[in-house]
Design an enzyme around this catalytic site. Sequence first.
Site, PDB file in Angstrom:
ATOM      1  N   CYS A 168     -32.376  10.250 -44.453  1.00  0.00           N
ATOM      2  CA  CYS A 168     -31.225  11.066 -45.162  1.00  0.00           C
ATOM      3  C   CYS A 168     -31.225  10.182 -46.641  1.00  0.00           C
ATOM      4  O   CYS A 168     -30.361  10.736 -47.721  1.00  0.00           O
ATOM      5  CB  CYS A 168     -29.735  11.142 -44.385  1.00  0.00           C
ATOM      6  SG  CYS A 168     -30.293  11.853 -42.523  1.00  0.00           S
ATOM      7  N   HIS A 308     -21.657  10.224 -49.128  1.00  0.00           N
ATOM      8  CA  HIS A 308     -22.508  10.423 -48.709  1.00  0.00           C
ATOM      9  C   HIS A 308     -22.423  11.115 -47.858  1.00  0.00           C
ATOM     10  O   HIS A 308     -22.971  12.090 -47.224  1.00  0.00           O
ATOM     11  CB  HIS A 308     -23.342   9.312 -47.990  1.00  0.00           C
ATOM     12  CG  HIS A 308     -24.645   9.702 -46.584  1.00  0.00           C
ATOM     13  ND1 HIS A 308     -25.538  10.081 -46.769  1.00  0.00           N
ATOM     14  CD2 HIS A 308     -24.913   9.584 -45.755  1.00  0.00           C
ATOM     15  CE1 HIS A 308     -26.316  10.889 -46.068  1.00  0.00           C
ATOM     16  NE2 HIS A 308     -25.801  10.075 -44.798  1.00  0.00           N
ATOM     17  N   GLU A 319     -18.115   4.735 -44.269  1.00  0.00           N
ATOM     18  CA  GLU A 319     -18.502   4.646 -45.162  1.00  0.00           C
ATOM     19  C   GLU A 319     -17.327   3.900 -46.832  1.00  0.00           C
ATOM     20  O   GLU A 319     -17.276   3.390 -47.457  1.00  0.00           O
ATOM     21  CB  GLU A 319     -18.857   5.947 -46.023  1.00  0.00           C
ATOM     22  CG  GLU A 319     -19.617   5.829 -47.888  1.00  0.00           C
ATOM     23  CD  GLU A 319     -20.220   7.082 -47.563  1.00  0.00           C
ATOM     24  OE1 GLU A 319     -19.880   8.187 -47.329  1.00  0.00           O
ATOM     25  OE2 GLU A 319     -20.611   7.073 -48.723  1.00  0.00           O
ATOM     26  N   LYS A 337     -21.414  17.917 -49.562  1.00  0.00           N
ATOM     27  CA  LYS A 337     -22.406  18.106 -47.939  1.00  0.00           C
ATOM     28  C   LYS A 337     -21.306  18.918 -47.322  1.00  0.00           C
ATOM     29  O   LYS A 337     -21.675  19.480 -46.554  1.00  0.00           O
ATOM     30  CB  LYS A 337     -22.313  17.111 -46.594  1.00  0.00           C
ATOM     31  CG  LYS A 337     -23.559  16.108 -47.421  1.00  0.00           C
ATOM     32  CD  LYS A 337     -24.321  14.996 -46.444  1.00  0.00           C
ATOM     33  CE  LYS A 337     -24.753  14.079 -46.668  1.00  0.00           C
ATOM     34  NZ  LYS A 337     -24.699  13.519 -47.848  1.00  0.00           N
ATOM     35  N   HIS A 342     -26.438  19.054 -44.854  1.00  0.00           N
ATOM     36  CA  HIS A 342     -26.763  18.158 -45.497  1.00  0.00           C
ATOM     37  C   HIS A 342     -28.212  18.334 -45.006  1.00  0.00           C
ATOM     38  O   HIS A 342     -29.079  18.552 -44.097  1.00  0.00           O
ATOM     39  CB  HIS A 342     -26.600  17.503 -43.830  1.00  0.00           C
ATOM     40  CG  HIS A 342     -27.332  15.436 -43.580  1.00  0.00           C
ATOM     41  ND1 HIS A 342     -28.006  15.608 -44.623  1.00  0.00           N
ATOM     42  CD2 HIS A 342     -26.749  14.864 -42.470  1.00  0.00           C
ATOM     43  CE1 HIS A 342     -28.151  13.798 -44.502  1.00  0.00           C
ATOM     44  NE2 HIS A 342     -27.759  14.135 -43.749  1.00  0.00           N
ATOM     45  N   PHE A 401     -30.741   7.436 -40.848  1.00  0.00           N
ATOM     46  CA  PHE A 401     -30.837   6.801 -39.518  1.00  0.00           C
ATOM     47  C   PHE A 401     -31.781   6.233 -39.676  1.00  0.00           C
ATOM     48  O   PHE A 401     -33.579   5.977 -40.653  1.00  0.00           O
ATOM     49  CB  PHE A 401     -32.219   8.250 -38.600  1.00  0.00           C
ATOM     50  CG  PHE A 401     -30.280   9.188 -37.990  1.00  0.00           C
ATOM     51  CD1 PHE A 401     -29.203   8.727 -37.923  1.00  0.00           C
ATOM     52  CD2 PHE A 401     -31.075   9.499 -36.802  1.00  0.00           C
ATOM     53  CE1 PHE A 401     -27.900   9.875 -37.616  1.00  0.00           C
ATOM     54  CE2 PHE A 401     -30.256  10.711 -36.564  1.00  0.00           C
ATOM     55  CZ  PHE A 401     -28.873  10.175 -36.373  1.00  0.00           C
TER      56      PHE A 401
END
Length: 413
Positions: A168, A308, A319, A337, A342, A401
């Site tokens: 991502c 994010h 975050e 998002k 996403h 990830f």
Amino acid sequence: MTDVVVTGYGATTPLGGDAASTWDALLAGKSGVGLTRGEWVEKFDLPVKISAQLAVEPSEVLPRVQARRMDRAEQVAIIAAREAWAHAGLAVEKGEEPRVEPERLAVVIGTGIGGVTTLLDQDDLLETSGLRKVSPLTVPMLMPNGPAAMVSLEIGARGGVHSPASACATGAEALAWAYRLLKAGEVDVVVAGGAEACISGLTVAGFVQARTLSQRNEEPERASRPFDTKRDGFVLGEGAGVMVLERAEYAAARGATVHGRLSGVGITSDAYHITGPDPEGTGQARAMANAMRTAEISPSDVGHVNCHATSTVAGDVGETVAIRKAIGEHPVLTAPKSALGHLVGGAGAVEGIVAMLSVRDGIIPATRNLDELDPGVTLDVVSGEPRKMELTAAVNNSFGFGGHNASLVFTKV
């Protein structure tokens, strides 16, 4: 050392078929999330039946023959790149000389997964009908460097074609690598961004088993809710975002319109867990700090962070911990998002465009579906209506990830 400027941008997303319509829909508070279209939804009866699919199908934009020779991830990359290239004033008619020396032009476009739907479809053909039914274009359609390669062919780039794959964080990392190529003087112009089109039964099933997707099927538009106490996971989306980045001197010499500056980048890794972020946010904070250092700005200069924030339970709060650590309590946050879903490998590039436009236009889109702020979040998150405010610098975060962390700093022209 040279500045890196943005002279063009393009996108195709669940909110719109181009960058302008995506930006307008985001400011208007619209949602790109709905019930998933596809025969496999009923066939597999998965617990997640929602996604953020493209607002405009590539088949409505691309010639039929061209579209059939590309995976959907390659199609969206071409659509976004074509818009960005024209927006930068670099498109030429057939037979005209190119406006950028091909050897001084590079492409950096990544994808998180690559042509997964091509892989699955062709495997089905092999198993049910045998070798003769498998397309000779299978490999170029499924290879993860396909979107970058297709764009390089489209614009004639011979200064290098690169395709980062960092889940991502891919789209943001692609912009960061473009920044480095331009700073090093290796080329004059880079077409950079990210693309993804991986909404399929297998990917949805995999994310379901990893317990990362929202299952709010009864109200799709309210499913993606970053920072809200009732968030239950992200909504898988698809799309692409592409920027044309140039050395500032080169852009000035050709009289290009400059929309913003990519002033700094930071890339770090957690080395903590294959899917989970470091709960201390150390790697994310270092990415933001490195981006501000390379931009030669201080934390007090950053008025806004485009987060994010995917709408997962652990990631969103973590975050904000990292933001407080790296920047402080003052920046105003938002989470696109909530409206876009996403876009995986496309997310960082599309949201990079959003962050740059926030700085340029002095307006921050609101975070949709934020009814009750998680008590673990102590920072100011824009909700309800977009917020107008003068900005000189904004940070755009993308994490993936594997422990990938990429932060970008956009500053006002």
